[in-house]
Design an enzyme around this catalytic site. Structure first.
Site, mmCIF file in Angstrom:
data_model
loop_
_atom_site.group_PDB
_atom_site.id
_atom_site.type_symbol
_atom_site.label_atom_id
_atom_site.label_comp_id
_atom_site.label_asym_id
_atom_site.label_seq_id
_atom_site.Cartn_x
_atom_site.Cartn_y
_atom_site.Cartn_z
ATOM 1 N N THR A 251 0.768 -0.918 0.028
ATOM 2 C CA THR A 251 0.066 -0.286 -0.006
ATOM 3 C C THR A 251 0.982 1.265 0.167
ATOM 4 O OG1 THR A 251 -1.292 1.112 1.220
ATOM 5 C CG2 THR A 251 -0.088 -0.472 2.530
ATOM 6 N N ASP A 252 0.225 2.208 -0.489
ATOM 7 C CA ASP A 252 0.996 3.494 -0.469
ATOM 8 C C ASP A 252 1.036 4.255 0.946
ATOM 9 O OD1 ASP A 252 -1.711 4.384 -0.035
ATOM 10 O OD2 ASP A 252 -1.818 5.750 -1.719
ATOM 11 N N GLU A 253 0.303 3.609 1.897
ATOM 12 C CA GLU A 253 0.306 4.157 3.186
ATOM 13 C C GLU A 253 1.773 4.028 3.859
ATOM 14 O OE1 GLU A 253 -2.789 3.186 5.842
ATOM 15 O OE2 GLU A 253 -4.344 3.500 4.310
ATOM 16 N N TYR B 52 -1.707 -0.712 11.216
ATOM 17 C CA TYR B 52 -1.730 -1.246 9.831
ATOM 18 C C TYR B 52 -0.781 -0.925 9.053
ATOM 19 C CZ TYR B 52 -3.158 -1.540 4.999
ATOM 20 O OH TYR B 52 -3.251 -1.855 3.584
ATOM 21 N N LYS C 288 2.198 -3.311 7.247
ATOM 22 C CA LYS C 288 2.600 -3.307 5.940
ATOM 23 C C LYS C 288 4.077 -2.846 5.578
ATOM 24 C CE LYS C 288 0.138 -4.632 2.945
ATOM 25 N NZ LYS C 288 -0.431 -6.100 2.660
HETATM 26 P P1 NAD Z 1 -9.579 -7.284 2.411
HETATM 27 O O1 NAD Z 1 -9.466 -7.028 3.906
HETATM 28 O O2 NAD Z 1 -10.928 -6.702 1.769
HETATM 29 O O3 NAD Z 1 -9.269 -8.663 2.122
HETATM 30 C C1 NAD Z 1 -8.256 -9.371 2.812
HETATM 31 C C2 NAD Z 1 -8.477 -10.864 2.817
HETATM 32 O O4 NAD Z 1 -7.280 -11.433 3.320
HETATM 33 C C3 NAD Z 1 -9.471 -11.479 3.580
HETATM 34 O O5 NAD Z 1 -10.402 -12.365 2.451
HETATM 35 C C4 NAD Z 1 -9.068 -12.194 4.656
HETATM 36 O O6 NAD Z 1 -9.877 -13.281 5.030
HETATM 37 C C5 NAD Z 1 -7.860 -12.717 4.053
HETATM 38 N N1 NAD Z 1 -6.916 -12.933 5.260
HETATM 39 C C6 NAD Z 1 -6.675 -12.159 6.302
HETATM 40 N N2 NAD Z 1 -5.537 -12.704 7.082
HETATM 41 C C7 NAD Z 1 -5.291 -13.792 6.548
HETATM 42 C C8 NAD Z 1 -4.392 -14.868 7.154
HETATM 43 N N3 NAD Z 1 -3.767 -14.885 7.904
HETATM 44 N N4 NAD Z 1 -4.279 -15.736 6.054
HETATM 45 C C9 NAD Z 1 -5.168 -15.936 4.910
HETATM 46 N N5 NAD Z 1 -5.955 -15.268 4.437
HETATM 47 C C10 NAD Z 1 -5.988 -14.005 5.341
HETATM 48 O O7 NAD Z 1 -8.447 -6.638 2.121
HETATM 49 P P2 NAD Z 1 -8.238 -5.963 0.380
HETATM 50 O O8 NAD Z 1 -8.750 -4.319 0.647
HETATM 51 O O9 NAD Z 1 -8.651 -6.565 -0.590
HETATM 52 O O10 NAD Z 1 -6.644 -5.744 0.514
HETATM 53 C C11 NAD Z 1 -5.825 -6.788 -0.149
HETATM 54 C C12 NAD Z 1 -4.363 -6.382 -0.185
HETATM 55 O O11 NAD Z 1 -4.022 -5.259 -0.907
HETATM 56 C C13 NAD Z 1 -3.928 -6.088 1.386
HETATM 57 O O12 NAD Z 1 -2.536 -6.633 1.320
HETATM 58 C C14 NAD Z 1 -3.816 -4.560 1.383
HETATM 59 O O13 NAD Z 1 -2.795 -4.151 2.362
HETATM 60 C C15 NAD Z 1 -3.381 -4.354 0.053
HETATM 61 N N6 NAD Z 1 -3.912 -2.827 -0.408
HETATM 62 C C16 NAD Z 1 -5.118 -2.495 -0.236
HETATM 63 C C17 NAD Z 1 -5.683 -1.276 -0.738
HETATM 64 C C18 NAD Z 1 -7.052 -1.010 -0.853
HETATM 65 O O14 NAD Z 1 -7.678 0.122 -1.084
HETATM 66 N N7 NAD Z 1 -8.170 -1.674 -0.167
HETATM 67 C C19 NAD Z 1 -5.007 -0.583 -1.421
HETATM 68 C C20 NAD Z 1 -3.445 -0.724 -1.560
HETATM 69 C C21 NAD Z 1 -2.883 -1.991 -0.970
HETATM 70 O O1 DAU Z 2 -4.224 3.920 0.643
HETATM 71 C C1 DAU Z 2 -4.190 2.483 0.444
HETATM 72 C C2 DAU Z 2 -5.019 2.223 1.734
HETATM 73 O O2 DAU Z 2 -6.445 2.430 1.338
HETATM 74 C C3 DAU Z 2 -5.311 0.590 1.856
HETATM 75 O O3 DAU Z 2 -3.905 0.131 2.400
HETATM 76 C C4 DAU Z 2 -5.859 0.126 3.024
HETATM 77 O O4 DAU Z 2 -6.333 -1.391 3.238
HETATM 78 C C5 DAU Z 2 -7.568 0.730 2.905
HETATM 79 O O5 DAU Z 2 -8.288 0.332 3.855
HETATM 80 C C6 DAU Z 2 -7.505 2.282 2.475
HETATM 81 O O6 DAU Z 2 -7.089 2.982 3.732
HETATM 82 P P1 DAU Z 2 -7.886 4.278 4.095
HETATM 83 O O7 DAU Z 2 -7.656 4.479 5.524
HETATM 84 O O8 DAU Z 2 -7.538 5.437 3.219
HETATM 85 O O9 DAU Z 2 -9.391 3.750 3.740
HETATM 86 P P2 DAU Z 2 -10.782 3.826 4.531
HETATM 87 O O10 DAU Z 2 -11.664 3.549 3.411
HETATM 88 O O11 DAU Z 2 -10.819 3.590 5.919
HETATM 89 O O12 DAU Z 2 -10.909 5.562 4.519
HETATM 90 C C7 DAU Z 2 -10.614 6.360 3.367
HETATM 91 C C8 DAU Z 2 -10.654 7.714 3.943
HETATM 92 O O13 DAU Z 2 -12.221 8.101 4.205
HETATM 93 C C9 DAU Z 2 -9.846 8.324 5.185
HETATM 94 O O14 DAU Z 2 -9.347 9.441 5.035
HETATM 95 C C10 DAU Z 2 -10.925 8.146 6.207
HETATM 96 C C11 DAU Z 2 -12.179 8.635 5.707
HETATM 97 N N1 DAU Z 2 -13.311 7.870 6.237
HETATM 98 C C12 DAU Z 2 -13.633 6.652 6.376
HETATM 99 C C13 DAU Z 2 -14.752 5.899 6.729
HETATM 100 C C14 DAU Z 2 -14.998 4.558 7.053
HETATM 101 C C15 DAU Z 2 -14.537 8.801 6.691
HETATM 102 O O15 DAU Z 2 -14.449 10.086 6.371
HETATM 103 N N2 DAU Z 2 -15.642 8.169 6.745
HETATM 104 C C16 DAU Z 2 -15.904 6.850 6.966
HETATM 105 O O16 DAU Z 2 -17.071 6.430 7.480
#
Ligand code: NAD
Ligand code: DAU
Length: 331
Positions: A120-122, A147, A151
């Site tokens: 992730t970019d975080e 988190y 990562k």
């Molecule tokens: P998500 O929470 O929707 O899915 C995660 C999945 O991993 C789930 O199905 C969960 O059951 C499984 N999991 C968790 N712990 C596990 C373990 N110990 N063994 C096997 N499976 C396990 O997450 P997502 O949003 O799909 O993110 C997927 C990946 O992408 C993560 O590595 C996250 O850091 C990365 N990522 C997410 C975003 C975003 O915006 N969502 C952006 C950049 C990177």
């Molecule tokens: O940047 C990549 C990341 O993006 C991933 O690594 C994470 O897995 C993914 O969850 C996401 O992280 P954020 O914390 O940015 O996402 P989230 O959807 O939780 O929140 C997005 C933005 O919206 C953040 O600034 C918090 C805000 N927010 C979130 C919720 C749930 C609100 O204002 N209201 C809300 O109800």
């Protein structure tokens, strides 16, 4: 090619599996997923008969060893992924994101396979709103939450295994994904499903925080491009120039769902809330033919809203439990 997809029942992983079945039908896919609250087998229903599904944790060394030995490539999505949960209880993040990644790296090393690590970019921390710079592959890690620290730890392990053991690995760090099958705890689906239930969107703090939005299919196409065209040992940033602040996103969702512009409420801010993320994806675009297909955030959001409206059964069961957690956290 035999491909092991970790976390394939989650948001990005399940969209990856569906996409790969479409664009790389010759790949034989095995999914390993621990089926935490974030895993949903219904996401894989359309391809259930075309893949192998193994329920289990990537922290289970024996299981991971066996599955890695049987495959050529690991695409590693599995993680605890939600910042708010990591602030509430960090341990699952340490176990899945750090120890789980370590187990995979050791198995990939032992069996001389290849891994692509999804991050992730975080990990780079946050930027000021007026900072002209964006994140680059060379930006030092500086994570803010449990988190993002977990990562960043996993990323550093992968990089160390590349340098010390010559591990065949690539990494990618992507910005905020949106699209179908995202858990209702996340910002965009929380607001869309809330509105469908007659509940106002919830904005953390003043809502000036900026995220760099990318459609999940564009993320997954970039992962395929890196696996096929990227250089081993390298990190690639994935982003689609989609910066929007949270107020703007809520305004857009309200407009697309025919609600008044002021129909939202402010709730408590997230502790340590990162202000802005922004990705410079020049390296990815220079070294692969990847380009984002979803250039228009409105079109991508429209498709996402339509999906949640048409798939109530997919999200309704987790909505109440998710909102109970938020009520306890005051958000
Ligand atoms: P998500 O929470 O929707 O899915 C995660 C999945 O991993 C789930 O199905 C969960 O059951 C499984 N999991 C968790 N712990 C596990 C373990 N110990 N063994 C096997 N499976 C396990 O997450 P997502 O949003 O799909 O993110 C997927 C990946 O992408 C993560 O590595 C996250 O850091 C990365 N990522 C997410 C975003 C975003 O915006 N969502 C952006 C950049 C990177
Ligand atoms: O940047 C990549 C990341 O993006 C991933 O690594 C994470 O897995 C993914 O969850 C996401 O992280 P954020 O914390 O940015 O996402 P989230 O959807 O939780 O929140 C997005 C933005 O919206 C953040 O600034 C918090 C805000 N927010 C979130 C919720 C749930 C609100 O204002 N209201 C809300 O109800």
């Amino acid at each position: 090619m035999k491909v092991l997809v970790t976390g394939g029942a989650g948001f990005i992983g399940s969209n990856f599996v569906l996409r790969a079945r479409e664009v790389r039908p010759a790949w034989e896919l095995t999914v390993i997923d621990a089926m935490t609250y974030a895993g949903n087998r219904a996401s894989l229903a359309p391809v259930e008969d075309e893949i192998r599904f193994v329920e289990g944790s990537i922290a289970d060394a024996d299981l991971v060893d066996r599955l890695v030995a049987e495959n050529d490539l690991v695409i590693h999505f599995a993680a605890e992924s939600h910042n708010d949960n990591s602030l509430d209880n960090p341990w699952p993040f340490m176990e899945s994101n750090i120890i789980g990644t370590y187990r995979l790296l050791e198995a990939v090393r032992k069996h001389d396979k290849r891994i692509h690590h999804i991050s992730t970019d975080e990990v780079y921390g946050d930027l000021e709103l007026d900072d002209p710079n964006r994140f680059l592959e060379t930006t030092p890690v500086n994570p803010s939450s449990p988190y993002s620290a977990s990562k960043a730890s996993a990323d550093l392990l992968v990089r160390a295994w590349i340098r010390s053991f010559g591990l065949k690995a690539t990494l990618s760090n992507c910005s905020n994904n949106y699209g179908p099958r995202q858990h209702v705890e996340k910002f965009i689906p929380r607001q869309i499903t809330g509105i469908l239930d007659g509940v106002k969107p919830k904005l953390y703090g003043a809502g000036a925080n900026v995220r760099d939005w990318i459609h999940v299919d564009d993320h997954n196409d970039a992962v395929i491009a890196i696996v096929e065209q990227g250089r081993l040992g390298e990190t690639y940033l994935i982003g689609a120039d989609g910066e929007q602040n949270n107020r703007q996103m809520i305004a857009l969702i309200l407009e697309l769902m025919d609600k008044p512009a002021d129909w939202f409420e402010h709730v408590n801010d997230r502790p340590g809330h990162d202000l802005r993320y922004a990705i410079d994806s020049t390296k990815l675009r220079a070294e692969t033919d990847w380009r984002p297909q979803y250039q228009d955030i409105r079109a991508g959001l429209r498709q996402t809203i339509d999906w949640y409206a048409a798939n109530r059964a997919w999200w309704e069961t987790s909505k109440a439990a998710t909102e109970q957690v938020y009520a306890r956290l005051g958000r």
